[in-house]
Structures are given as structure tokens and as C-alpha cells.
Design an enzyme around this catalytic site. Structure first.
Site, PDB file in Angstrom:
ATOM      1  CB  CYS A 239      32.741   4.308  84.311  1.00 42.16           C
ATOM      2  SG  CYS A 239      33.664   5.210  85.265  1.00 42.16           S
TER       3      CYS A 239
ATOM      4  NE  ARG B 201      26.658   6.424  81.428  1.00 38.34           N
ATOM      5  CZ  ARG B 201      25.888   5.984  82.203  1.00 38.34           C
ATOM      6  NH1 ARG B 201      24.855   6.147  81.815  1.00 38.34           N
ATOM      7  NH2 ARG B 201      26.027   5.915  83.595  1.00 38.34           N
TER       8      ARG B 201
ATOM      9  CD1 TRP C  16      34.505  12.131  83.032  1.00 37.33           C
ATOM     10  CD2 TRP C  16      34.290  11.022  85.404  1.00 37.33           C
ATOM     11  NE1 TRP C  16      34.096  12.550  83.638  1.00 37.33           N
ATOM     12  CE2 TRP C  16      34.126  12.525  85.511  1.00 37.33           C
ATOM     13  CE3 TRP C  16      33.846  11.022  87.376  1.00 37.33           C
ATOM     14  CZ2 TRP C  16      33.625  13.596  85.942  1.00 37.33           C
ATOM     15  CZ3 TRP C  16      33.955  12.249  87.506  1.00 37.33           C
ATOM     16  CH2 TRP C  16      33.642  13.294  87.109  1.00 37.33           C
TER      17      TRP C  16
ATOM     18  CG  ASN D  25      29.935   1.889  85.372  1.00 35.57           C
ATOM     19  OD1 ASN D  25      31.594   1.873  84.474  1.00 35.57           O
ATOM     20  ND2 ASN D  25      28.965   2.142  84.892  1.00 35.57           N
ATOM     21  N   GLY D  26      31.536   3.214  89.619  1.00 41.51           N
ATOM     22  CA  GLY D  26      31.371   3.289  90.879  1.00 41.51           C
ATOM     23  C   GLY D  26      32.346   3.551  91.677  1.00 41.51           C
TER      24      GLY D  26
ATOM     25  CD  GLU E 288      20.008  24.757  83.275  1.00 43.75           C
ATOM     26  OE1 GLU E 288      20.581  24.651  83.840  1.00 43.75           O
ATOM     27  OE2 GLU E 288      20.328  24.167  81.860  1.00 43.75           O
TER      28      GLU E 288
ATOM     29  CE  LYS F   5      23.288  23.164  79.983  1.00 41.73           C
ATOM     30  NZ  LYS F   5      22.023  22.956  80.753  1.00 41.73           N
TER      31      LYS F   5
ATOM     32  CD  GLU G  45      26.799  21.825  82.107  1.00 44.15           C
ATOM     33  OE1 GLU G  45      27.223  20.727  82.139  1.00 44.15           O
ATOM     34  OE2 GLU G  45      25.761  23.253  81.311  1.00 44.15           O
TER      35      GLU G  45
ATOM     36  CG  HIS H 234      23.808  44.593  96.879  1.00 42.92           C
ATOM     37  ND1 HIS H 234      23.866  45.542  97.946  1.00 42.92           N
ATOM     38  CD2 HIS H 234      22.778  45.097  96.408  1.00 42.92           C
ATOM     39  CE1 HIS H 234      22.583  46.352  98.343  1.00 42.92           C
ATOM     40  NE2 HIS H 234      21.779  45.266  97.051  1.00 42.92           N
TER      41      HIS H 234
ATOM     42  CE  LYS I 242      22.498  14.160  79.381  1.00 41.15           C
ATOM     43  NZ  LYS I 242      22.312  15.166  79.934  1.00 41.15           N
TER      44      LYS I 242
HETATM   45  C1  F6R Z   1      23.904  20.601  83.179  1.00 45.02           C
HETATM   46  C2  F6R Z   1      23.898  18.983  83.807  1.00 45.02           C
HETATM   47  C3  F6R Z   1      24.627  18.464  84.890  1.00 45.02           C
HETATM   48  C4  F6R Z   1      23.082  17.324  86.049  1.00 45.02           C
HETATM   49  C5  F6R Z   1      23.159  16.896  86.825  1.00 45.02           C
HETATM   50  C6  F6R Z   1      22.008  16.314  87.696  1.00 45.02           C
HETATM   51  O1  F6R Z   1      24.177  20.566  82.119  1.00 45.02           O
HETATM   52  O2  F6R Z   1      22.912  18.094  82.938  1.00 45.02           O
HETATM   53  O3  F6R Z   1      24.492  19.473  86.394  1.00 45.02           O
HETATM   54  O4  F6R Z   1      21.738  18.468  86.118  1.00 45.02           O
HETATM   55  O5  F6R Z   1      24.334  15.803  87.069  1.00 45.02           O
HETATM   56  O6  F6R Z   1      21.835  15.412  86.955  1.00 45.02           O
HETATM   57  P1  F6R Z   1      20.536  14.381  86.360  1.00 45.02           P
HETATM   58  O7  F6R Z   1      19.443  15.588  86.336  1.00 45.02           O
HETATM   59  O8  F6R Z   1      21.012  13.691  85.996  1.00 45.02           O
HETATM   60  O9  F6R Z   1      20.390  13.813  88.059  1.00 45.02           O
END
Ligand code: F6R
Length: 616
Positions: free
Chosen positions: A2, A27, A75, A100-101, A489, A493, A496, A512, A611
Site C-alpha cells: 500500500c 510498490r 494491496w 498502510n499496515g 535467486e 526471479k 516472480e 536424490h 515491493k
Molecule cells: C524478490 C523480492 C523480495 C524481497 C523481499 C525482502 O525479487 O524483491 O523477495 O527481496 O520481500 O525485501 P527487503 O529486501 O526490502 O527486505
């Protein structure tokens, strides 16, 4: 997640609110809305499910104007994405709130407020705030007094803003667990959950602290702290990141951010390397003394930042000889942990506002002597004004600049750089790393931006390879040693942003179980630097080929792995093995980007994701 924008001005602020929401789009959100008090003193609202562009279009069709207003991107947490659940929420026709929250005691409050005759029109937790506030307003008359009384009854996290048609000269705000910043203008003032939203109107900001309540008028700002005392908060001039809100020549922010990596890695190294040594004071003046005592490291983070921590574990144990544990914050925060003596507690976060990471840090700090306390806390973070940084004993700021694409790219590689600096500092101070190896790695770090540039030059080759994935539904990513978290990672990616199911395995684990999945429809992506595990990795690749699996291998050009039927090799620049995880991340980012583009997904704002995850 949000976003909030608000303002009080002499001019109509609708366009400013909408532009602010657009700047917060990165975000992640599913609906948007705003409310203004018009020139007749009437509270007006417009809300839409979907993009801010749709809200903007609706606003152009039935324009709303006002000099005081609040706006929000939602969100969904409580209640599906719908117009009814979108913010702002009203109580009666005069009071509006954006939030927000998460309000954890919303059910009890809802029950209580229904008993007082309030009628709820949404399924959100936010709606309890606005009715509670209305109830307090009837008791106290003044909006600031009502807000101070109302927040005492809220449990959970909030950054919120309120307007009242009966007091149309003031914008109220309260912060607890969710960031808010006031933007200072000339004869007008603004509020947002992220300063990026207000860069169009000001470069002077005042950051609210935990427990603060603010009353913002056109020409004044008053702030009360958690104890109810009037306080002054510092004003900061914002320079950085002006370029960040612009995609420039790139089609997506993600591609721009991938290509920024040589530059931001360079910035993250600036001022932190001596001739032959890492400058330990980069972690703060008391770092050297503290680091000398460290006997264990506990790393806690989420998502991509967690993967950075996983890479660091290999470095810390191998180069600094320090035992290291890494855990995702959402698990760590609820687990009864046994703390080894002299453990440095490290959090890693791009935003510094991730709810689980922040809660883990707070739990760690709350440990008393008897339970085993941590030696100190260190945040490796990209946002200097974030809660995580403010609440940690030591900080290393990565210099990635604002990251707009929801999928983290440059934040990850700069975190890796920060973690390698930490490893070398610990090894140096504790005498567990030879000065010759430290000097060699410092040299390698200096060359890293150039190496990253060389890896990015393979952009077109990776784009071509991405065609193999466009029609696929599943993928495996393999790596060994410190490349295993890089494979994780890469898989994160891909899922996502392209929505292809991807899983990562340490290559030695393949036989395994996961080997059963391998067939011609399951591409297998592998990262293969030229290290002592290469021969073992080559055997693992044979296991895949023997089952008809298609292999895409990012391999050191000296690795001796060759193209063949069903095996596609992308030749990587040679790099010191310690730095290989940073370099090999880049082609995997590019791969997921190009696959997502081919599949036509929303690359910068993938579905269901946010985000900065400021809720649990
Ligand atoms: C993946 C991504 C998320 C963040 C996670 C932690 O591309 O962006 O997995 O890495 O939400 O966010 P931060 O680093 O802001 O604590």
C-alpha cells in the site's frame, strides 16, 4: 504494498495526488482511490480497482477538485481487491482515512463499534480506524485530540492519514510500524509513505518516527511523539534518485536496474576500500572493536535478501572462519532460538521496512542477558532513513539507489558486495584472513564493475536463449557451493515475473529425487564457474542430458563445457571464484527478464507482489 499520498495547499491538489500514486505504483497494489474536500466543504471520493491510470481516467471524466486530500494504493490483506474495500474509507460524510499496515485487533474493535451503531461497508481492517476516530471526534471535538485517543486503541502496524470536512485546513497523520514522510513546500505541505511520491512537489522532507502524530497545515507542521510531547523532527534535503523515477532508454525499470549494476556496485565500494584492505570503519566507528569480539554470525532476511545471506554464509565460514546461520525472518521471529555467545545479528533488506525482518531485529534486541543476548546488530540496507537502519547498532548502506522494479536486482548484487566487505572486515579484524588474500580480493572487488559490464554485454545472447522458455511450465536451476543460492535467486526471479514454476537445487541433490522430473519439457539452467566443484557439476549435467533434459549452462569460458545437442552454453568472463556469485547473478536476471517479456507479463509490477512487504 500500500501507498499513501496526501496534501494541503492553496491550489487544487488532485493532479498531485494522482501523480504521487503513479510514483508509488512500483510498490505493487490492486486498487487505488483518493478523497478531497471540495470548495463547498463536501468530502468527495473516487476509487477504482486496477491501475492508477484507470482512476486517473475516471477522475478526468468526473473531475474532483480540492485543496485538501488523501490518496491510496491498496494491496489487499483483509477483503478482496474491490472498489468497496479500496481506500479512502469514510465514517459518515465528513471523515476519511487512508491506512498502510494491519490492525490486529480489528475484529474486537469492529464488534465494539457496531455496538455503538456504526455500519461497516467494507471487509477491511482500516474501516475500524475511521469509525473509531469518528467516535473519538464526537468526544473530543478536535481532530488531533481524537487521533491521539484513537491510536491508543489500535494494535498492529499503521501509517495513516485523516481528513475531516469540518476542519478543512488540516491533514493528520500517525505512524507506528509503517513509514510516513512529510514533504515541505512553500505555503503547502504534503505527506506520503515514500518520499519518491512527492519528488514532483518538493525536495525537503521531514521523517516521522515511531509513535509520532502530525498535524499538517498549509504553513505549519506540528508533531507529537509517542509520549505526547511536541517535538521537532529534522528536515532533510533529498538529492539522490531524481533519475530513478524515469525509465530512460529502457523498456522496463527492471532492465534499467539490471544495467545499472556496474555503477551501483562501484558506488557501494566507494570509500570502503583501502590499498590492500577493506576499511572496517565503513561499518561505523565502533565496528572494529565489536568485530574483534564476534564468534558467530546470525543472518536474518526475506526473499532475495535471504538469498544474499545464503551466499554470505559460504564466504563467512570459508574466508573469515566464522560459523554462520541464515534464516528467513518469518520463521526466525517465531522460533525459540539458542544464541551462541558473541553472535553478531545481521539483517539484510533493500527497503529496511520489511515487517518480518524488522520484527526479527526487535526480538533479537529484546533478548535479555539470561536468555543469551546478541553481541550487536548490523543492518545491510539500501534505505538510510529506514526503520531497520535506525534500530540497528551498525549499518552498511548499499548504494543501489531507489529500486522501482518489484523484482529485486541491483539491490541483491549490492547486498552481496556489502556482505563480502563484512566478511573481509571480520577476517581482517579477527586475524583469520591472510593479508595477501584480502589484498587479492580487494583488487578483484575494484575490477568487479568492469566484469559486471562484460557480463551485461551478453544481453542479446541471453535474450535469444530465453526463447527456449517461452512455452515451458517448469524449470530447474542448479548450482553448487555459493552458486546454489545464486540458482535459488535465479529461480525466484523467473517465477516472480514470468510465472513459470522454477525450483533450485544444489546440483548434487539432483539424483536424490528431482531427476525424476527431468524430460524434454523441463529446461535445466546451471551456473558453472571454473572452480574445484566444476568436474562434479559436469557429471550432474551428464545425468540431465542422459534423461533428455535440455541444458542451459552459464559457464566460465575456461570451463571446458561445450555446446552440443540439447546443451546451450553461454560463455562468461573469467572471475575469481569468491566473486563469481555476484557475476553469475546477472545473466539469470536477464534470462528471467526476457522470458517475462516474451510471455507478455507485467515485468515491473508482477501480479500479487508488492515491493516493500510491510505486513506480516
Ligand atoms: C524478490 C523480492 C523480495 C524481497 C523481499 C525482502 O525479487 O524483491 O523477495 O527481496 O520481500 O525485501 P527487503 O529486501 O526490502 O527486505
Amino acid at each position: 504494498m500500500c501507498g499513501i499520498v496526501g496534501g494541503v495547499a492553496e491550489r487544487n491538489i488532485t493532479a498531485i495526488l494522482i501523480e504521487g500514486l503513479k510514483r508509488l505504483e512500483y510498490r505493487g497494489y490492486d486498487s487505488a482511490g483518493f478523497a478531497v474536500i471540495d470548495d463547498d466543504g463536501v468530502l468527495q471520493r473516487l476509487r477504482r480497482v486496477g491501475k492508477v491510470a484507470e482512476l486517473d481516467q475516471a477522475q478526468q471524466q468526473e473531475p474532483l477538485a480540492g485543496r485538501l486530500g488523501i490518496a491510496h494504493t491498496r494491496w489487499a490483506t483483509h477483503g478482496a481487491p474491490s472498489e468497496r474495500n479500496a481506500h479512502p474509507h469514510f465514517s459518515g460524510g465528513e471523515l476519511a482515512v487512508v491506512h498502510n499496515g494491519i490492525i490486529e485487533n480489528h475484529e474486537a474493535l469492529r464488534h465494539q463499534l457496531k455496538g455503538l451503531g456504526y455500519v461497516f461497508t467494507s471487509e477491511t481492517d482500516t474501516e475500524v480506524i475511521v469509525h473509531l476516530l469518528d467516535h473519538k471526534l464526537k468526544m473530543f471535538g478536535d481532530l488531533a485530540d481524537a487521533l491521539k485517543a484513537a491510536v491508543k486503541e489500535l494494535h498492529g502496524a499503521y501509517g495513516l492519514s485523516v481528513i475531516n470536512a469540518a476542519q478543512p485546513d488540516r491533514l493528520l497523520a500517525a505512524r507506528s510500524g509503517s513509514p510516513l514522510v512529510i514533504g515541505l513546500g512553500l505555503g503547502e505541505n504534503f505527506l506520503a509513505s515514500d518520499q519518491l511520491a512527492l519528488r514532483q512537489v518538493t525536495d525537503r522532507f521531514m521523517y516521522l518516527e515511531e509513535g509520532d502524530i502530525a498535524e499538517i497545515r498549509r504553513d505549519s507542521v506540528q508533531i507529537w511523539d509517542a509520549a505526547g510531547q511536541l517535538v521537532e523532527r529534522e528536515t532533510a534535503q533529498y538529492h539522490e534518485g531524481a533519475e530513478a523515477a524515469d525509465k530512460g532508454e529502457y523498456r522496463h525499470f527492471m532492465l534499467k536496474e539490471i544495467h545499472e549494476q556496474p555503477k551501483v556496485v562501484q558506488r557501494t565500494l566507494e570509500g570502503r576500500l583501502g590499498d590492500r584492505q577493506v576499511l572496517v570503519q565503513a561499518f561505523g566507528p565502533q565496528a572494529a572493536e565489536l568485530f574483534a569480539k564476534v564468534r558467530n554470525v546470525q543472518i536474518v532476511a526475506c526473499g532475495t535478501s535471504y538469498h544474499a545471506g545464503m551466499v554470505a554464509r559460504y564466504w563467512l565460514e570459508e574466508l573469515a572462519g566464522i560459523p554462520c546461520q541464515v534464516e528467513v525472518a518469518s520463521e526466525f521471529r517465531y522460533r525459540k532460538v539458542v544464541v551462541q555467545p558473541d553472535t553478531l545479528f545481521v539483517t539484510i533488506s533493500q527497503s529496511g521496512e520489511t515487517a518480518d525482518s524488522l520484527a526479527a531485529l526487535r526480538n533479537a534486541k529484546a533478548r535479555t542477558e539470561g536468555e543469551g543476548r546478541y553481541l550487536a546488530s548490523l543492518a545491510i540496507c539500501n534505505v538510510g532513513i529506514s526503520s531497520l537502519v535506525r534500530e540497528s547498532d551498525l549499518t552498511l548502506l548499499t548504494q543501489a539507489g531507489p529500486e522501482i522494479g518489484v523484482a529485486s536486482t541491483k539491490a541483491f548484487t549490492t547486498q552481496l558486495v556489502g556482505l563480502l566487505l563484512l566478511t573481509l572486515s571480520l577476517g581482517q579484524v579477527r586475524g583469520t584472513l591472510s593479508s595477501a588474500l584480502e589484498a587479492e580480493l580487494v583488487d578483484e572487488l575494484r575490477r568487479l564493475p568492469t566484469r559486471l559490464g562484460e557480463a551485461l554485454a551478453m544481453d542479446a545472447t541471453v535474450e535469444k536463449i530465453s526463447e527456449h522458455f517461452a512455452e515451458k511450465h517448469h524449470t530447474l536451476f542448479l548450482g553448487r557451493g555459493a552458486q546454489y543460492p545464486v540458482a535459488m535467486e535465479g529461480a525466484l526471479k523467473l517465477k516472480e515475473i514470468s510465472y513459470i514454476h522454477a525450483e533450485a537445487y544444489p546440483a548434487g541433490e539432483l539424483k536424490h529425487g528431482p531427476l525424476a522430473l527431468v524430460d524434454a519439457d523441463m529446461p535445466v539452467v546451471t551456473v558453472a564457474p571454473n572452480n574445484e566443484l566444476l568436474e562434479k557439476l559436469k557429471s550432474n549435467l551428464q545425468e540431465v542430458r542422459a534423461r533428455g533434459g535440455e541444458l542451459i549452462v552459464f559457464a566460465d569460458r575456461e570451463a571446458g563445457i561445450e555446446d552440443g545437442e540439447g546443451t546451450f552454453i553461454v560463455s562468461m568472463p573469467h572471475i575469481h571464484d569468491v566473486l563469481a556469485p555476484i557475476l553469475y547473478t546477472l545473466p539469470l536476471q536477464l534470462l528471467s527478464y526476457y522470458v517475462a517479456v516474451l510471455r507478455g507479463t507485467d515485468v515491473d509490477q508482477p501480479r500479487n507482489l508488492a515491493k516493500s512487504v510491510t505486513v506480516e
